[in-house]
Design a protein around this motif. Structure first.
Motif, PDB file in Angstrom:
ATOM      1  N   LYS A  57      -3.769 -41.541  17.303  1.00 12.67           N
ATOM      2  CA  LYS A  57      -3.751 -40.887  18.612  1.00 12.67           C
ATOM      3  C   LYS A  57      -2.936 -39.590  18.582  1.00 12.67           C
ATOM      4  O   LYS A  57      -3.357 -38.565  19.124  1.00 12.67           O
ATOM      5  N   ILE A  58      -1.788 -39.627  17.932  1.00 10.36           N
ATOM      6  CA  ILE A  58      -0.946 -38.432  17.821  1.00 10.36           C
ATOM      7  C   ILE A  58      -1.671 -37.350  17.026  1.00 10.36           C
ATOM      8  O   ILE A  58      -1.710 -36.184  17.428  1.00 10.36           O
ATOM      9  N   ALA A  59      -2.241 -37.736  15.900  1.00  9.61           N
ATOM     10  CA  ALA A  59      -2.921 -36.763  15.045  1.00  9.61           C
ATOM     11  C   ALA A  59      -4.141 -36.166  15.756  1.00  9.61           C
ATOM     12  O   ALA A  59      -4.363 -34.952  15.691  1.00  9.61           O
ATOM     13  N   LYS A  60      -4.904 -36.996  16.439  1.00  6.17           N
ATOM     14  CA  LYS A  60      -6.056 -36.481  17.184  1.00  6.17           C
ATOM     15  C   LYS A  60      -5.613 -35.502  18.262  1.00  6.17           C
ATOM     16  O   LYS A  60      -6.249 -34.471  18.472  1.00  6.17           O
ATOM     17  N   ASP A  74      -5.451 -43.275   3.300  1.00  2.35           N
ATOM     18  CA  ASP A  74      -5.875 -43.813   2.006  1.00  2.35           C
ATOM     19  C   ASP A  74      -4.772 -43.705   0.955  1.00  2.35           C
ATOM     20  O   ASP A  74      -4.762 -44.463  -0.009  1.00  2.35           O
ATOM     21  N   ALA A  75      -3.862 -42.768   1.148  1.00  4.47           N
ATOM     22  CA  ALA A  75      -2.756 -42.588   0.200  1.00  4.47           C
ATOM     23  C   ALA A  75      -1.594 -43.532   0.484  1.00  4.47           C
ATOM     24  O   ALA A  75      -0.624 -43.564  -0.269  1.00  4.47           O
ATOM     25  N   LEU A  76      -1.697 -44.318   1.551  1.00  9.33           N
ATOM     26  CA  LEU A  76      -0.617 -45.232   1.937  1.00  9.33           C
ATOM     27  C   LEU A  76      -1.029 -46.681   1.683  1.00  9.33           C
ATOM     28  O   LEU A  76      -2.209 -47.007   1.728  1.00  9.33           O
ATOM     29  N   PRO A  77      -0.055 -47.549   1.456  1.00 12.09           N
ATOM     30  CA  PRO A  77      -0.375 -48.966   1.297  1.00 12.09           C
ATOM     31  C   PRO A  77      -0.980 -49.531   2.586  1.00 12.09           C
ATOM     32  O   PRO A  77      -0.494 -49.266   3.682  1.00 12.09           O
ATOM     33  N   ASP A  86       6.855 -42.567   5.594  1.00 17.62           N
ATOM     34  CA  ASP A  86       5.406 -42.343   5.612  1.00 17.62           C
ATOM     35  C   ASP A  86       5.051 -41.295   6.659  1.00 17.62           C
ATOM     36  O   ASP A  86       4.265 -40.391   6.404  1.00 17.62           O
ATOM     37  N   TRP A  87       5.633 -41.446   7.868  1.00 22.37           N
ATOM     38  CA  TRP A  87       5.346 -40.486   8.928  1.00 22.37           C
ATOM     39  C   TRP A  87       5.810 -39.086   8.539  1.00 22.37           C
ATOM     40  O   TRP A  87       5.117 -38.100   8.782  1.00 22.37           O
ATOM     41  N   THR A  92       4.402 -33.639   7.375  1.00 20.46           N
ATOM     42  CA  THR A  92       4.586 -32.488   6.494  1.00 20.46           C
ATOM     43  C   THR A  92       3.236 -31.984   5.986  1.00 20.46           C
ATOM     44  O   THR A  92       2.984 -30.779   5.971  1.00 20.46           O
ATOM     45  N   ALA A  93       2.378 -32.913   5.603  1.00 20.12           N
ATOM     46  CA  ALA A  93       1.056 -32.533   5.096  1.00 20.12           C
ATOM     47  C   ALA A  93       0.224 -31.840   6.170  1.00 20.12           C
ATOM     48  O   ALA A  93      -0.561 -30.929   5.871  1.00 20.12           O
TER      49      ALA A  93
END
Length: 147
Positions: A57-60, A74-77, A86-87, A92-93
């Motif tokens: 929701k935040i990213a959208k 996909d890069a996270l467990p 992780d956040w 950053t990315a």
């Protein structure tokens, strides 16, 4: 592995996350979240799903495309709660993408008054969509730079 004692139904996830059941099914179909099936073949989600939905929701809201969100996930467990670290890595990315978008919108805002709004956007004077009239060779009409 999913702890069946703490698993949440699709309705519980929807209610707690503020999205619809259909949205959760869509996210699942896109590989953003993962459901498990109960003995009665009902969808069950780990509590970690709530944090993933919150991040979606935040990213959208920031305009990050779902495909980019999926690549990041996909890069996270998959079987543990996302951490503050992780956040931090996710944000950053996405920061460069957002900075580029902000710069582009700022330029648009600052130059919008000079646009006559004709729709063709192929004039040599248009620094927004056709700097130096580079599209003139492709003919008249609205030709977009972005593909």
């Amino acid at each position: 592995m999913l702890d069946v004692r703490t698993a949440l139904s699709v309705g519980e996830i929807a209610q707690r996350s503020g999205v619809t059941v259909a949205t959760l099914h869509f996210y699942e179909s896109k590989g953003l979240i993962q459901a498990y099936r109960s003995a009665g073949n009902q969808r069950r989600y780990s509590r970690n799903t709530l944090r993933r939905v919150a991040i979606i929701k935040i990213a959208k809201r920031a305009g990050i495309p779902l495909a980019d969100i999926k690549r990041a996930f996909d890069a996270l467990p998959a079987n543990r709660a996302l951490t503050a670290e992780d956040w931090s890595n996710l944000s950053t990315a996405w920061r460069d993408l957002l900075t580029t978008r902000i710069d582009s919108l700022s330029q648009l805002r600052d130059q919008l008054d000079s646009c006559i709004g004709c729709g063709c956007l192929s004039m040599g004077e248009c620094p927004l969509r056709n700097p130096d009239d580079t599209l003139a060779g492709q003919g008249a009409g609205a030709v977009l730079l972005e593909g």
